[in-house]
Design an enzyme around this catalytic site. Structure first.
Site, mmCIF file in Angstrom:
data_model
loop_
_atom_site.group_PDB
_atom_site.id
_atom_site.type_symbol
_atom_site.label_atom_id
_atom_site.label_comp_id
_atom_site.label_asym_id
_atom_site.label_seq_id
_atom_site.Cartn_x
_atom_site.Cartn_y
_atom_site.Cartn_z
ATOM 1 N N ASP A 98 6.513 15.694 -0.549
ATOM 2 C CA ASP A 98 5.966 14.393 -0.555
ATOM 3 C C ASP A 98 6.225 13.411 -1.861
ATOM 4 O OD1 ASP A 98 4.362 11.928 -0.400
ATOM 5 O OD2 ASP A 98 2.677 12.862 0.357
ATOM 6 N N ASP A 149 -5.135 -9.970 -2.334
ATOM 7 C CA ASP A 149 -4.951 -8.503 -1.822
ATOM 8 C C ASP A 149 -5.478 -7.674 -2.976
ATOM 9 O OD1 ASP A 149 -4.154 -8.872 0.693
ATOM 10 O OD2 ASP A 149 -2.456 -9.621 0.180
#
Lengths: 698, 563, 191
Positions: free
Chosen positions: A348, A311
């Site tokens: 954020d 991945d």
């Protein structure tokens, strides 16, 4: 300090004492029979002892026969010791695991009522309740609730992890501890067959089954032993013929004790005695790296892997992207864009968000206005809008500002829904960024696009070199990513993988694995989600992350407790090392025989065809110049026993592993273990011979 | 050695190397059923044979069927040869009126020719009629050789086919080997041999009175046709007792060269065929390289030993048991070639070789007849060692060992060990028995360590299906006839059956693609490793026995001891 | 199984006919037509009677003839063969000694080392037709003496020997040699 001595030191006293005890326990013939080579030594030890005792009883005490018998027993014990030590080390590791297992009680749900039962009584599909402070009684899947779980007992990682029903974080492991909230767990594996159980069994060696290569090797070693048995048994009649032909009179020096000594020296006791220790310690090395293998076969298969499915995120790139540039539209100043981007990211907390704030501050000196909840309303990222941002109320300093950032198409939809125009210029910038393998985030304020944030995937340091090494070892790497093809190809190039699958869906993995297998490749992959399960099952080596679902863990044949995707590479290395160690010691063992022949054959036939008091002609084969026939034979037997002990550290540690091509590895190992195996016994036997003559053992 | 003799050695090796590719390529075409130069000549005959025999050429066989067919065919051959001898006196073309052969000798000879050994307990001139030599022995010379070739072709198919089930059709392989390879080469060689003076006639023996007035019986017969195939098919069974030392079998130095070359020709070329069939001639050359390397070592040691000084006779280069026209060098090339390949024909008496040269000849056979070896048999025997080498070395590179993409696993290792153990068992155990019991010892021609060498040599010859002898040992006793017979059977089928089993197991496997992590089997390193494994396994198995035979004899000879 | 047995039987029969009958017959036919003499044994005839074969060594013991290689079978090839004595054989030592003694009878002053070795050691076939040129030249004096030859005749003997000495075949194969039977045939003609 070198690694070898470290290993010896790492064996604590208890393990060694226990191993010594176990060495004697393993003298049970049933245990010995499992290892054909050592069984032959075992039988030889018994026979020589009987002969010695019988002769002594008849008043013909022979110190030589006694010493041979003793050293044969030592040979058996040393081999037992090697196995016991490796088991002991595994046991030590298993012990702590076992502690958490014993006496666990479970709160079983029966018709929505709780019943207290022992964990050992649980069956598959039973539901159990766990609350703060409870030990989870068995492997299972969370079907209700969310809680934090302390998995340090098996992973060694102290930070608790979240386990919740549904999704990809639903699997729990028996023996771990709930430290908050309440969950209901469905038991998924039979007691005695949980991961913990299997792991304990594997590292202890109790239920260890021989792996395919080990079986093949055992056959080879048994075959060689039969060859030597034939050579030694037939030596007696040949000797009888020769003694008659040479007119030899008196007692034949070719006694049963000496023939047994010769046999034991020739059969591959070195590898035979260390074989199971090598296997167990290979498993042990995996466990040390926090990987649980369901079988030894899987570990061996790891050595054969020639395609790795990796991945992208977490393996090839750092899990998070970072901003590297602000790219404003032509008529917008970069500072304005940076400021807007910074404002929208203040709340954020993701690494991406923080990197935006930091870059704006460092590059453009933007301090980030102290905004309070009163002035601003932060819009968090949501799956529906695919945007995040901030709304600032109008105040003294300025007008109302509504800043949004998000994926290009999301912002486009947003702007068009406000009736504003989405400039074509921005699409160009977005494409350019994407082509570089980065992620573009578009920033808009009050319905006007300002520019693009260039978020870059950061390829892990050193990963390219790692892949280069893998390529040299003949292993192909394939990157799997959800990115679009443009992004994927650029990251693939930067990381140096051989191939990639972009916009990959879980089915794509399965498909690719099947394709590669059809071409004859052996594939390893790592995965976590339920939808990875089929691919994990299909792969030759499927490593499931511990954080993953129970389905994924059941499907794979290994579990990585650290959930670190890079581990896949280490798994392959451990597999290779395991096979190499066996091959190297086999070669060493066989090469040793040449010296042993040159020690024993001239000793046995020292006086054959001799004239007068002179030495017989075969004495010229006594290349080592061993002093007497008895000392020569005894030296060979002692060397043969001691070499087992001397090589235990190597068996436990495995031969040095280097990422090189097959030819280079072979050359290296041949020099060390082949050529070394030829030379070492000549020196060793000579030294022992000097010593035992000095000490007057014979 | 003179310069001319050195040139003769080099010439022999050079011509062998030069002929390997063309013949190898031709044979690959034959086995793949492709067009070849012999197809126009024998294609029709091939189809006729299939028709007459009820063979469906396109029908493929599983390894079990292949093995059963092979065994049945050999069984029939064995029975026929035995019966022909048992009723020899009643059969035609027996101008000397030779009597029926005894059952034990008949059994031994039948086994011997069926197994491509051609061990001869009998003496050709005085035991077997022309009829038996032709219909019994010459036929077996062809088909036993073809059987060996068929086995190696089947094994090759097992290696190259991917996840398949069948390994070819035994009948087709048998017929093609005989028709396209053995018959044309035999005709060619037989014709040249006749032109040099090898006899080919059905007349009875000539009774003559010599110049000095002694009477002499000169045996004759249809020898050339049998000698051609006995050399080419690594059979080795001479028409006459002295084999290729006898002038009618090998009249000139040139026939000697051709016959010597014929011993190694097909076995050497088969390595190239193998390379062709597996799709990489380099793989074939690697095997050829290992064989040639071992051959050159063997030849060098033998030459050195033969030219060394003999203290007893105070001379070097003993001519005992050697022919003048060949001299020492050509006798030694032959003795090395004939024992390397499981041919077993001789042009000098091996029993009289110097101890170390005799030991090399013995060891060539003990190693399993894999230095070129018997036609087919040498290559499949060597592939057994390749499997063992790949297994041991393959582990050392950290992968499950593979050969040409096929995994070597427990079953292959088991079968390979059986194939190595079967002949070793015969050599060691049967020799051991014979060296201590009366029936074994009374047959000896030499005393002292050389007597033990005779026993060891002859069982090595039986187990290796070689057929040459330390011929002093009188093997024509019931004891030796039966023991040797069993030895030859085990040495042949104890290897063929496991080899075919390996073929059957390998053919089912996937082929993994090449990668840098795979241990390569076409490099110099591999050749070195393969030869080392062969030598070490052979040396370790037989060192004790050899040390009491030729080794100690060599040392005693240097001390001038006599027995 | 039964099917395969029948096939096996039929293939065996067909191949027996091809390799056991047709093949040798074809070779025989060819040989007898093209090489009638060689294929029948390279016989030497005298007065229409076979007196020997060029390829088969004969026994020569009288001093007037060149002696060939010693033979373990007394040059009588029924069957052919060698002594099969090993290099440490006492019997071989004795046999060689006997041959030395025999030679010594006619070559009194020759040291043992100078006796050509092929005259001391038995051949492989027992009927080796050749000896080395050295072995032939070694015998010349004895033959000349036994045949009471004058200088001229002896010169002729030398000439014949050199004529019958064969160099390696095609200058490449084998060893130089002298065919004893053929040479002995012609020396009878020396006048």
């Amino acid at each position: 300090m070198n690694t070898q001595s470290k290993i010896i030191l790492s064996l604590n006293k208890n393990i060694i004492i226990q191993a010594i005890k176990d060495s004697f326990k393993k003298l049970n013939p049933k245990t010995q029979l499992k290892n054909p080579v050592m069984f032959l030594v075992f039988v030889g030890a018994i026979l020589t002892s009987v002969i010695f005792l019988k002769n002594s009883f008849n008043g013909q005490f022979s110190g030589f026969n006694m010493q041979i018998a003793l050293w044969l027993w030592f040979t058996v014990l040393f081999a037992n010791f090697a196995e016991a030590v490796s088991e002991g080390r595994g046991k030590a590791q298993a012990e702590s695991l076992r502690k958490s297992k014993t006496n666990t009680k479970a709160r079983k749900l029966v018709n929505s009522k709780e019943e207290i039962v022992y964990a050992t009584e649980l069956k598959v599909n039973d539901l159990v309740v766990c609350e703060t402070g409870d030990i989870i009684p068995g492997d299972g899947e969370v079907v209700e609730g969310i809680s934090s779980v302390d998995e340090s007992a098996i992973t060694g990682e102290s930070a608790p992890v979240i386990r919740e029903s549904g999704g990809d974080r639903s699997a729990v492991t028996g023996g771990t501890k709930v430290i908050s909230d309440r969950i209901v767990i469905k038991i998924t594996s039979e007691q005695g067959n949980t991961f913990l159980d299997r792991m304990i069994a594997l590292v202890e060696g109790a239920k260890r089954q021989k792996t395919p290569n080990e079986i093949a090797l055992t056959i080879l070693l048994s075959g060689l032993s039969i060859v030597f048995l034939l050579a030694v048994v037939t030596l007696k009649p040949f000797a009888i013929y020769s003694e008659i032909a040479s007119g030899f009179k008196g007692n034949s020096p070719v006694t049963i004790t000496i023939l047994i000594a010769l046999l034991v020296c020739l059969i591959p006791t070195t590898i035979g005695g260390l074989l199971s220790a090598i296997g167990i310690s290979g498993m042990d090395r995996l466990v040390k790296r926090n990987i649980l293998a369901k079988s030894g076969k899987a570990v061996e298969a790891a050595g054969d892997i020639d395609v790795l499915l990796l991945d992208k995120t977490g393996t090839i790139t750092l899990g998070n992207r970072q901003v590297t540039a602000f790219l404003p539209l032509k008529h917008i100043s970069v500072v304005k864009l940076a400021e807007a981007a910074q404002l929208s990211s203040l709340a954020d907390e993701t690494p991406e968000g923080r990197s935006i704030v930091v870059l704006a501050k460092e590059t453009y000196g933007l301090r980030g206005i102290n905004i309070t909840e009163k002035d601003a309303k932060f819009i968090p990222f949501s799956a529906q809008t695919k945007m995040s941002g901030v709304d600032l109320r109008a105040n003294g300093d300025g007008a109302e500002r509504r800043i949004r950032k998000g994926a290009a198409d999301a912002i486009k939809n947003y702007i068009e829904s406000l009736g504003e125009e989405y400039p074509t210029e921005i699409s160009q910038i977005v494409n350019e960024v994407a082509q570089q393998g980065s992620t573009p985030l578009v920033v808009a304020e009050n319905g006007k696009v300002l520019g693009v944030i260039h978020l870059k995937d950061i390829v892990k340091g050193g990963i390219k070199e790692r892949f280069e090494q893998l390529r040299k070892m003949g292993i192909k790497t394939i990157m799997i990513t959800g990115d679009n093809p443009l992004t994927a190809v650029s990251i693939a190039a930067e990381a140096g993988v051989d191939d990639y699958i972009s916009e990959a869906k879980p089915e794509d993995k399965l498909k690719r694995i099947r394709e590669e297998q059809a071409k004859g490749h052996l594939i390893a992959m790592i995965g976590d989600g339920t939808n990875d399960a089929p691919a994990l099952a299909q792969a030759d080596v499927g490593v499931a992350m511990n954080t993953g679902t129970q389905a994924a863990r059941e499907a794979g044949n290994m579990v990585d407790l650290d959930s670190n995707p890079t581990k896949l590479i280490e798994v392959v290395e451990i597999g290779k090392q395991l096979l190499m160690t066996r091959g190297a010691l086999t070669t060493f063992s066989i090469a040793n025989d040449i010296a042993k022949y040159f020690a024993i054959i001239p000793a046995i036939f020292a006086s054959l065809y001799a004239v007068g008091g002179a030495k017989g002609p075969l004495s010229v084969l006594n290349l080592m110049g061993l002093v007497t026939p008895e000392s020569a034979i005894l030296s060979a037997v002692i060397f043969n026993a001691l070499i087992i002990i001397a090589l235990i550290p190597l068996a436990l540690k495995g031969v040095a592993y280097r990422p090189m091509g097959a030819a280079a590895v072979l050359k290296r190992n041949l020099w060390i273990y082949g050529f070394g195996g030829l030379i070492v016994p000549f020196i060793g036997i000579k030294l022992i011979d000097i010593m035992i003559n000095f000490l007057r053992f014979v | 050695m003179t310069i001319l003799e050195i040139i003769q050695v080099i010439l022999f090796i050079a011509v062998l190397i030069a002929l390997t590719p063309p013949l190898g390529k031709f044979m690959a075409k034959v086995f793949n059923g492709e067009k070849n130069i012999m197809k126009p000549v024998f294609g029709g005959l091939e189809n006729l044979i299939y028709k007459l025999s009820g063979i469906k050429a396109e029908e493929e066989m599983k390894w079990t069927t292949y093995t059963w067919s092979l065994l049945l065919f050999n069984l029939i051959g064995f029975i026929v040869v035995w019966l022909l001898q048992a009723f020899q006196h009643s059969l035609p073309i027996n101008p000397q009126g030779l009597p029926n052969v005894t059952p034990a000798l008949g059994f031994n000879t039948a086994v011997s020719f069926m197994t491509n050994t051609n061990w001869q307990s009998y003496a050709g001139e005085t035991t077997l009629s022309y009829f038996v030599q032709m219909l019994g022995l010459t036929v077996q010379n062809f088909v036993s050789a073809a059987t060996g070739i068929a086995v190696v072709v089947a094994l090759t198919r097992g290696i190259i086919r991917k996840t398949a089930n069948s390994i070819g059709n035994f009948w087709v392989d048998l017929v093609r080997s005989t028709l396209y390879i053995l018959i044309p080469l035999s005709i060619l060689l037989a014709v040249i041999l006749v032109s040099q003076g090898v006899v080919q006639t059905y007349s009875s023996y000539a009774n003559t009175t010599t110049l000095e007035g002694h009477s002499q019986v000169i045996p004759l017969g249809p020898a050339a046709s049998q000698i051609a195939i006995k050399q080419l098919g690594t059979n080795g069974g001479g028409f006459f007792n002295a084999n290729s030392a006898f002038p009618y079998e090998n009249p000139t130095p040139f026939t000697n060269f051709l016959e010597m070359l014929s011993i190694l020709l097909i076995p050497a070329a088969l390595t190239y065929t193998y390379g062709k069939m597996v799709g990489s001639t380099k793989q074939g050359w690697a095997i050829f390289g290992a064989m040639m390397f071992l051959f050159i070592i063997a030849l060098s040691v033998s030459l050195f030993a033969e030219y060394s000084h003999n203290a007893t006779f105070n001379t070097s280069g003993l001519m005992e048991g050697k022919e003048t026209r060949f001299g020492i060098t050509n006798s030694v090339i032959w003795s090395t070639a004939t024992t390397s390949a499981s041919n077993g024909s001789v042009n000098a008496m091996h029993d009289s070789l110097s101890p170390l040269a005799g030991m090399v000849a013995m060891l060539n056979m003990m190693l399993g007849e894999i230095i070129f070896g018997g036609v087919g048999a040498g290559l499949y025997g060597l592939l057994i060692f390749v499997i063992l080498t790949v297994f041991i070395a393959g582990l050392m590179v950290g992968r499950t060992p593979e050969y040409l993409g096929k995994k070597i696993q427990a079953f292959e290792v088991k079968m390979a060990m059986v194939a190595v153990l079967a002949p070793a068992f015969i050599i060691l155990v049967f020799s051991a028995i014979s060296s201590v019991i009366q029936q074994g010892l009374t047959s000896l021609n030499n005393a002292g360590p050389h007597g033990l060498s005779e026993i060891l040599y002859d069982f090595s010859s039986a187990a290796g299906n070689n057929g040459s002898a330390f011929a002093g040992l009188n093997a024509n006793t019931d004891f030796y006839n039966i023991l040797m017979g069993i030895g030859m059977l085990v040495g042949r089928f104890g290897v063929i059956i496991p080899v075919l089993a390996i073929a059957g197991s390998m053919v089912k496997k996937k082929t993994s693609p090449y990668s840098a992590g795979i241990f390569q089997t076409d490099t110099v390193l591999f050749i070195g490793l393969l030869t080392a494994i062969i030598l070490i396994v052979g040396a370790l198995t037989f060192f004790p026995a050899l040390s009491l035979g030729p080794v100690v004899e060599h040392l005693l000879m240097n001390a001038g001891r006599l027995f | 199984m039964k099917k395969n047995f029948l096939i096996a039987l039929r293939v065996f029969l067909v191949l027996t006919i091809i390799t056991g009958i047709i093949y040798p017959l074809v070779i025989t036919l060819f040989a007898n037509v093209i090489y009638p003499g060689k294929s029948k044994g390279s016989m030497i005839y005298k007065d229409n009677k076979i007196i020997g074969s060029e390829l088969i060594g004969q026994k020569f013991t009288s001093p007037e003839y060149f002696w060939g290689r010693p033979s373990a079978i007394d040059n009588n090839p029924m069957p052919s063969g060698g002594s099969n004595l090993g290099p440490t054989s006492r019997k071989l030592k004795n046999e060689v000694q006997a041959r030395i003694d025999m030679i010594k009878k006619y070559h009194e002053n020759i040291p043992i080392q100078q006796i050509p070795k092929d005259l001391l050691f038995a051949s492989a076939s027992g009927v080796d037709p050749d000896i080395s040129p050295e072995a032939a030249y070694f015998q010349i004096d004895r033959i000349a003496k036994a045949r009471k030859m004058n200088m001229q005749q002896k010169k002729e003997l030398y000439r014949l020997l050199s004529e019958y000495t064969r160099r390696p075949q095609y200058e490449l194969f084998g060893m130089p040699r002298v065919n004893v039977f053929l040479l002995n045939l012609v020396i009878n003609n020396i006048k």
